[in-house]
Design an enzyme around this catalytic site. Structure first.
Site, PDB file in Angstrom:
ATOM      1  N   PRO A  27      76.628 -85.144  35.079  1.00 41.74           N
ATOM      2  CA  PRO A  27      76.160 -84.782  36.417  1.00 41.74           C
ATOM      3  C   PRO A  27      76.892 -85.658  37.435  1.00 41.74           C
ATOM      4  O   PRO A  27      76.945 -86.879  37.276  1.00 41.74           O
ATOM      5  CB  PRO A  27      74.666 -85.149  36.382  1.00 41.74           C
ATOM      6  CG  PRO A  27      74.550 -86.221  35.345  1.00 41.74           C
ATOM      7  CD  PRO A  27      75.647 -85.966  34.341  1.00 41.74           C
ATOM      8  N   ALA A  29      77.082 -86.014  41.657  1.00 42.69           N
ATOM      9  CA  ALA A  29      76.723 -85.577  43.002  1.00 42.69           C
ATOM     10  C   ALA A  29      78.005 -85.305  43.792  1.00 42.69           C
ATOM     11  O   ALA A  29      78.962 -86.077  43.718  1.00 42.69           O
ATOM     12  CB  ALA A  29      75.903 -86.661  43.688  1.00 42.69           C
ATOM     13  N   GLN A  81      69.067 -82.079  36.618  1.00 41.28           N
ATOM     14  CA  GLN A  81      68.651 -83.478  36.779  1.00 41.28           C
ATOM     15  C   GLN A  81      67.787 -83.633  38.030  1.00 41.28           C
ATOM     16  O   GLN A  81      68.150 -83.157  39.107  1.00 41.28           O
ATOM     17  CB  GLN A  81      69.864 -84.401  36.887  1.00 41.28           C
ATOM     18  CG  GLN A  81      69.438 -85.867  36.851  1.00 41.28           C
ATOM     19  CD  GLN A  81      70.595 -86.831  37.024  1.00 41.28           C
ATOM     20  OE1 GLN A  81      71.224 -86.880  38.070  1.00 41.28           O
ATOM     21  NE2 GLN A  81      70.882 -87.601  35.992  1.00 41.28           N
ATOM     22  N   CYS A 111      70.848 -93.959  39.180  1.00 43.79           N
ATOM     23  CA  CYS A 111      71.506 -93.921  40.490  1.00 43.79           C
ATOM     24  C   CYS A 111      71.458 -95.309  41.145  1.00 43.79           C
ATOM     25  O   CYS A 111      70.389 -95.898  41.307  1.00 43.79           O
ATOM     26  CB  CYS A 111      70.852 -92.888  41.396  1.00 43.79           C
ATOM     27  SG  CYS A 111      71.732 -92.760  42.974  1.00 43.79           S
ATOM     28  N   LYS A 151      68.688 -90.278  31.882  1.00 42.19           N
ATOM     29  CA  LYS A 151      70.031 -90.879  32.010  1.00 42.19           C
ATOM     30  C   LYS A 151      69.879 -92.192  32.763  1.00 42.19           C
ATOM     31  O   LYS A 151      69.294 -92.224  33.844  1.00 42.19           O
ATOM     32  CB  LYS A 151      70.968 -89.929  32.745  1.00 42.19           C
ATOM     33  CG  LYS A 151      72.387 -90.456  32.849  1.00 42.19           C
ATOM     34  CD  LYS A 151      73.338 -89.338  33.248  1.00 42.19           C
ATOM     35  CE  LYS A 151      74.769 -89.809  33.385  1.00 42.19           C
ATOM     36  NZ  LYS A 151      74.992 -90.628  34.568  1.00 42.19           N
ATOM     37  N   ASP A 214      83.769 -94.112  31.196  1.00 37.48           N
ATOM     38  CA  ASP A 214      85.178 -94.425  30.921  1.00 37.48           C
ATOM     39  C   ASP A 214      85.743 -93.668  29.715  1.00 37.48           C
ATOM     40  O   ASP A 214      86.708 -94.141  29.100  1.00 37.48           O
ATOM     41  CB  ASP A 214      85.378 -95.940  30.713  1.00 37.48           C
ATOM     42  CG  ASP A 214      84.876 -96.764  31.885  1.00 37.48           C
ATOM     43  OD1 ASP A 214      84.622 -96.178  32.958  1.00 37.48           O
ATOM     44  OD2 ASP A 214      84.723 -97.988  31.726  1.00 37.48           O
ATOM     45  N   GLY A 236      82.759 -87.597  32.816  1.00 29.62           N
ATOM     46  CA  GLY A 236      82.552 -87.455  34.253  1.00 29.62           C
ATOM     47  C   GLY A 236      83.874 -87.396  34.977  1.00 29.62           C
ATOM     48  O   GLY A 236      84.519 -86.343  35.060  1.00 29.62           O
ATOM     49  N   ARG A 237      84.319 -88.560  35.477  1.00 26.67           N
ATOM     50  CA  ARG A 237      85.528 -88.584  36.302  1.00 26.67           C
ATOM     51  C   ARG A 237      86.740 -88.009  35.591  1.00 26.67           C
ATOM     52  O   ARG A 237      87.603 -87.405  36.230  1.00 26.67           O
ATOM     53  CB  ARG A 237      85.776 -90.020  36.780  1.00 26.67           C
ATOM     54  CG  ARG A 237      84.752 -90.460  37.804  1.00 26.67           C
ATOM     55  CD  ARG A 237      84.776 -91.937  38.035  1.00 26.67           C
ATOM     56  NE  ARG A 237      84.366 -92.668  36.830  1.00 26.67           N
ATOM     57  CZ  ARG A 237      84.379 -93.976  36.700  1.00 26.67           C
ATOM     58  NH1 ARG A 237      84.785 -94.719  37.710  1.00 26.67           N
ATOM     59  NH2 ARG A 237      83.977 -94.556  35.578  1.00 26.67           N
TER      60      ARG A 237
END
Ligand SMILES: Cc1cc2nc3c(=O)[nH]c(=O)nc-3n(C[C@H](O)[C@H](O)[C@H](O)COP(=O)(O)O)c2cc1C
Length: 360
Positions: A27, A29, A81, A111, A151, A214, A236-237
């Site tokens: 997830p 944002a 989420q 978060c 998470k 990572d 993610g990234r």
């Protein structure tokens, strides 16, 4: 409990939900729009997650909100989420997610953004023996009949070991899977994810643990699987502008898209995003994605700069096609698939706002 993963394309389960692959799209944002989640699924993600939606609704003083979540059947299995600090509100939000089609409800306890943590939500829920977090898990798990997951980060402060207390407590409160991003909230995204902590969490709970942080190559994914015993890896990234990373993990081979493939996928993403957000919002939303896509293939440096100044998506498409004319045929083939999305006609809108601030 450690899992011996043979292949990232294995089917596994969270509670009674079957997940067709051990690669999970994170997830994010401001990133994980429906077009991004659909792209993840097309490239092999076994599970995709929405960005976080606020259980507090629009009435919440500290929370600026921007939009509502749109979900559809072809995204499933889908985790939605939610974030918030009040068990009753969180339970009600979870019920709404399930009514809109969520297969899993994930609770954000990672978060790090101050606007969120100062309301008692996000990463602070793992603090103080995770008492407040556990109450939320219990309330949400009692409210819905789909699996509830959490998470989290390692904790708020640098060096925190709150995850080791929180993980077993959340399991006891009813969480059926845990995702760990082993950085502190204070770290935000600096330093590195310490997956020795993921291994520790795996040894402390019997529900599946998803490793996040990572993981940006096949080598890294395999190293994390082998050293932690986690059930799945979350990307993610690494998947920003690079759905081929997901494919390379699931298919266990290098996937290097050529310029035509990159441009065709980029254009598809542009079109699906316009369909979702409308042209005006999409133009601004897409700017960060242009740079991400152009890291794949081989494009002139000037193209990135050019795309960031264009005011319409038609101009973006024209510039991309000029850089890879061979993509025209690929785009033509995709057109029918994009048009078919309108025929599905099963989009549900969740009446809970997406947060402007997000993270985990
Ligand atoms: C732009 C951005 C937005 C994020 N938003 C969320 C979010 O809404 N909820 C959440 O649990 N994690 C969020 N995260 C954290 C990611 O899900 C993930 O745990 C983290 O980025 C580490 O994984 P990575 O190294 O693969 O990116 C966000 C991360 C980024 C970079």
């Amino acid at each position: 409990m450690a899992i011996d993963v043979r292949s990232l394309s294995d089917t596994w389960r969270i509670g009674d939900v079957e997940i067709p692959g051990r690669v999970v799209l994170a997830p994010m944002a401001g990133v994980s729009v429906q077009a991004f989640r659909r792209q993840g699924r097309r490239h092999g993600a076994g599970l995709v997650c929405s960005e976080m939606v606020s259980a507090c609704g629009l009435g919440h003083g500290n929370e600026r909100t921007k939009d509502y979540l749109r979900i559809a059947a072809d995204e499933r299995p889908l985790a939605v989420q939610i974030f918030g600090s009040d068990p009753v509100q969180m339970a009600e939000a979870a019920r709404m997610c399930v009514a809109a089609g969520a297969d899993l409800v994930d609770i954000n306890m990672g978060c790090p953004v101050r606007k969120v943590t100062k309301t008692g939500a996000g990463a602070t829920l793992t603090e103080d023996g995770a008492e407040r977090g556990a109450r939320i898990v219990e309330a949400v798990a009692n409210a819905v009949d789909v699996p509830v997951t959490v998470k989290m980060r390692r904790g708020v402060e640098n060096g925190s070991r709150d995850f080791a207390v929180a993980g077993p407590r959340f399991e006891a409160a009813g969480a059926q899977a845990l995702t760990l991003h082993p950085r502190s909230a204070k770290q935000m995204y600096t330093g590195t994810a310490d997956h020795t902590l993921t291994a520790e969490l795996v040894s402390l709970v019997s529900v599946p643990v998803i490793a996040s942080g990572d993981i940006d190559s096949r080598e890294r994914a395999h190293a994390v699987l082998e050293t932690t015993g986690c059930a799945a890896v979350m990307i993610g990234r690494g998947a920003q502008g690079n759905p081929w990373l997901l494919q390379s993990l699931v298919e266990d081979r290098d996937v290097r898209p050529d310029n035509e493939t990159v441009v065709a996928e980029h254009i598809r993403f542009v079109r699906e995003t316009v369909r979702e957000l409308g042209e005006r919002r999409a133009v601004h939303f897409l700017r960060k994605f242009h740079a991400w896509y152009l890291r794949r293939g081989h494009f002139p440096r000037t193209l990135r700069q050019e795309l960031s100044t264009l005011e319409t998506t038609a101009e973006v498409e024209a510039a991309l096609l000029a850089a890879a004319p061979g993509a025209v045929a690929l785009v033509a083939r995709m057109e029918a698939e994009i048009a078919a999305l309108d025929q599905l006609g099963d989009d549900a809108e969740l009446d809970l706002p997406i947060s402007l601030y997000g993270g985990g």
